[in-house]
Design a protein around this motif. Structure first.
Motif, PDB file in Angstrom:
ATOM      1  N   UNK A  32      42.732  11.582  40.038  1.00  0.00           N
ATOM      2  CA  UNK A  32      43.117  10.373  40.749  1.00  0.00           C
ATOM      3  C   UNK A  32      43.701   9.375  39.741  1.00  0.00           C
ATOM      4  N   UNK A  33      44.978   9.022  39.859  1.00  0.00           N
ATOM      5  CA  UNK A  33      45.583   8.118  38.876  1.00  0.00           C
ATOM      6  C   UNK A  33      45.039   6.692  38.937  1.00  0.00           C
ATOM      7  N   UNK A  34      44.407   6.315  40.034  1.00  0.00           N
ATOM      8  CA  UNK A  34      43.866   4.959  40.146  1.00  0.00           C
ATOM      9  C   UNK A  34      42.437   4.859  39.620  1.00  0.00           C
ATOM     10  N   UNK A  35      41.845   5.983  39.231  1.00  0.00           N
ATOM     11  CA  UNK A  35      40.474   6.026  38.723  1.00  0.00           C
ATOM     12  C   UNK A  35      40.520   6.107  37.194  1.00  0.00           C
ATOM     13  N   UNK A  36      40.288   4.984  36.532  1.00  0.00           N
ATOM     14  CA  UNK A  36      40.384   4.943  35.075  1.00  0.00           C
ATOM     15  C   UNK A  36      39.450   5.946  34.414  1.00  0.00           C
ATOM     16  N   UNK A  47      42.586  15.999  24.718  1.00  0.00           N
ATOM     17  CA  UNK A  47      42.707  15.394  23.381  1.00  0.00           C
ATOM     18  C   UNK A  47      44.083  14.745  23.247  1.00  0.00           C
ATOM     19  N   UNK A  48      44.450  13.994  24.284  1.00  0.00           N
ATOM     20  CA  UNK A  48      45.756  13.329  24.362  1.00  0.00           C
ATOM     21  C   UNK A  48      45.543  11.819  24.308  1.00  0.00           C
ATOM     22  N   UNK A  49      46.311  11.106  23.504  1.00  0.00           N
ATOM     23  CA  UNK A  49      46.145   9.648  23.447  1.00  0.00           C
ATOM     24  C   UNK A  49      46.681   8.960  24.704  1.00  0.00           C
ATOM     25  N   UNK A  50      45.999   7.930  25.140  1.00  0.00           N
ATOM     26  CA  UNK A  50      46.392   7.186  26.334  1.00  0.00           C
ATOM     27  C   UNK A  50      47.760   6.546  26.166  1.00  0.00           C
ATOM     28  N   UNK A  51      48.157   6.231  24.942  1.00  0.00           N
ATOM     29  CA  UNK A  51      49.438   5.561  24.688  1.00  0.00           C
ATOM     30  C   UNK A  51      50.640   6.372  25.153  1.00  0.00           C
ATOM     31  N   UNK A  52      50.494   7.700  25.236  1.00  0.00           N
ATOM     32  CA  UNK A  52      51.627   8.540  25.634  1.00  0.00           C
ATOM     33  C   UNK A  52      51.989   8.395  27.104  1.00  0.00           C
ATOM     34  N   UNK A  53      51.052   7.944  27.928  1.00  0.00           N
ATOM     35  CA  UNK A  53      51.313   7.836  29.356  1.00  0.00           C
ATOM     36  C   UNK A  53      51.129   9.168  30.070  1.00  0.00           C
ATOM     37  N   UNK A  54      51.132   9.107  31.382  1.00  0.00           N
ATOM     38  CA  UNK A  54      50.882  10.289  32.208  1.00  0.00           C
ATOM     39  C   UNK A  54      52.026  10.499  33.203  1.00  0.00           C
ATOM     40  N   UNK A  55      52.162  11.730  33.675  1.00  0.00           N
ATOM     41  CA  UNK A  55      53.103  12.059  34.746  1.00  0.00           C
ATOM     42  C   UNK A  55      52.337  11.998  36.067  1.00  0.00           C
ATOM     43  N   UNK A 100      48.535   1.097  36.345  1.00  0.00           N
ATOM     44  CA  UNK A 100      47.737   0.542  35.249  1.00  0.00           C
ATOM     45  C   UNK A 100      48.148   1.132  33.898  1.00  0.00           C
ATOM     46  N   UNK A 101      47.717   0.501  32.840  1.00  0.00           N
ATOM     47  CA  UNK A 101      48.063   0.941  31.479  1.00  0.00           C
ATOM     48  C   UNK A 101      47.516   2.329  31.160  1.00  0.00           C
ATOM     49  N   UNK A 102      46.448   2.760  31.825  1.00  0.00           N
ATOM     50  CA  UNK A 102      45.953   4.113  31.541  1.00  0.00           C
ATOM     51  C   UNK A 102      46.891   5.169  32.113  1.00  0.00           C
ATOM     52  N   UNK A 103      47.854   4.761  32.922  1.00  0.00           N
ATOM     53  CA  UNK A 103      48.903   5.675  33.399  1.00  0.00           C
ATOM     54  C   UNK A 103      50.195   5.457  32.615  1.00  0.00           C
ATOM     55  N   UNK A 104      50.606   4.222  32.411  1.00  0.00           N
ATOM     56  CA  UNK A 104      51.873   3.963  31.727  1.00  0.00           C
ATOM     57  C   UNK A 104      51.770   4.128  30.213  1.00  0.00           C
ATOM     58  N   UNK A 109      57.562   2.246  31.999  1.00  0.00           N
ATOM     59  CA  UNK A 109      57.876   3.126  33.116  1.00  0.00           C
ATOM     60  C   UNK A 109      56.829   4.208  33.270  1.00  0.00           C
ATOM     61  N   UNK A 110      56.990   4.972  34.328  1.00  0.00           N
ATOM     62  CA  UNK A 110      56.101   6.106  34.590  1.00  0.00           C
ATOM     63  C   UNK A 110      56.967   7.332  34.850  1.00  0.00           C
ATOM     64  N   UNK A 111      56.529   8.454  34.320  1.00  0.00           N
ATOM     65  CA  UNK A 111      57.169   9.734  34.624  1.00  0.00           C
ATOM     66  C   UNK A 111      56.636  10.194  35.983  1.00  0.00           C
ATOM     67  N   UNK A 112      57.551  10.419  36.935  1.00  0.00           N
ATOM     68  CA  UNK A 112      57.158  10.809  38.291  1.00  0.00           C
ATOM     69  C   UNK A 112      58.025  11.959  38.790  1.00  0.00           C
ATOM     70  N   UNK A 113      57.434  12.735  39.690  1.00  0.00           N
ATOM     71  CA  UNK A 113      58.148  13.869  40.288  1.00  0.00           C
ATOM     72  C   UNK A 113      57.667  14.041  41.726  1.00  0.00           C
ATOM     73  N   UNK A 114      58.608  14.293  42.626  1.00  0.00           N
ATOM     74  CA  UNK A 114      58.275  14.738  43.976  1.00  0.00           C
ATOM     75  C   UNK A 114      58.490  16.243  43.956  1.00  0.00           C
ATOM     76  N   UNK A 115      57.397  16.970  43.982  1.00  0.00           N
ATOM     77  CA  UNK A 115      57.421  18.414  43.767  1.00  0.00           C
ATOM     78  C   UNK A 115      57.898  19.185  44.996  1.00  0.00           C
TER      79      UNK A 115
END
Length: 186
Positions: A32-36, A47-55, A100-104, A109-115
């Protein structure tokens, strides 16, 4: 680690779980992207840093409302993004008020895809919104192209696995900057 189906995956996600599922080219991890706490758990597992952002992955453009600002793009650039979906096209789009910053991470910006992947679409439809989607591997390790390649140590720490097949793409999805079309990952 439990085997999940669409009916059992949703409660696992609502409880803050991290699950594995097949995507267009590789196995992915989602939450869930809204659940920090869930996102931080996923980042710790990888083992990924939060600074990289998420898709984020979605079943429809409407599921991304509030997460991104498609209206911030020039008309031709917005149309290029929309014309590429659903499909194996990930775009960096200006972040919206729900992001939120834990996603960006350190990005605006945010990396997004409609699969177009049937199981990913069904999962997002059942969930009712976008999900985090990142490769199911430790940072720096090669992504798992099929279930047998999933790291057993990683699997043991997940809250479940949604069985299925990847979409058969040879490479993970291309990532481009929506405002310019510049390719970041081909």
């Amino acid at each position: 680690m439990p085997e999940l189906d669409l009916q059992t995956a949703i409660p696992a996600l609502r409880a803050g779980g991290v699950i594995a599922y097949p995507t267009e080219a590789v196995w992915g991890l989602g939450c869930d992207p809204s659940n920090e706490a869930a996102v931080m758990k996923l980042l710790a597992l990888k083992q990924r840093p939060v600074e990289k952002g998420m898709i984020l992955v979605a079943a429809a453009t409407a599921q991304l409302e509030g997460w991104v600002r498609l209206d911030a793009l020039a008309g031709d650039r917005r149309q290029a993004v929309l014309d590429s979906w659903p499909g194996a096209n990930t775009w960096i789009v200006p972040a919206g008020p729900l992001a939120p910053r834990w996603i960006t991470g350190e990005h605006d910006g945010i990396a997004v895809r409609v699969s177009a992947h049937p199981l990913v679409r069904a999962l997002c439809q059942a969930w009712g919104g976008p999900l985090v989607s990142t490769s199911a591997n430790l940072a720096g390790q090669p992504p798992a192209r099929d279930r047998s390649q999933l790291d057993p140590v990683l699997l043991a720490r997940l809250d479940g696995l949604l069985a299925g097949a990847t979409g058969g793409l040879a490479q993970p999805t291309r990532i481009r900057i929506a405002a310019t079309g510049q390719v970041l990952r081909d």
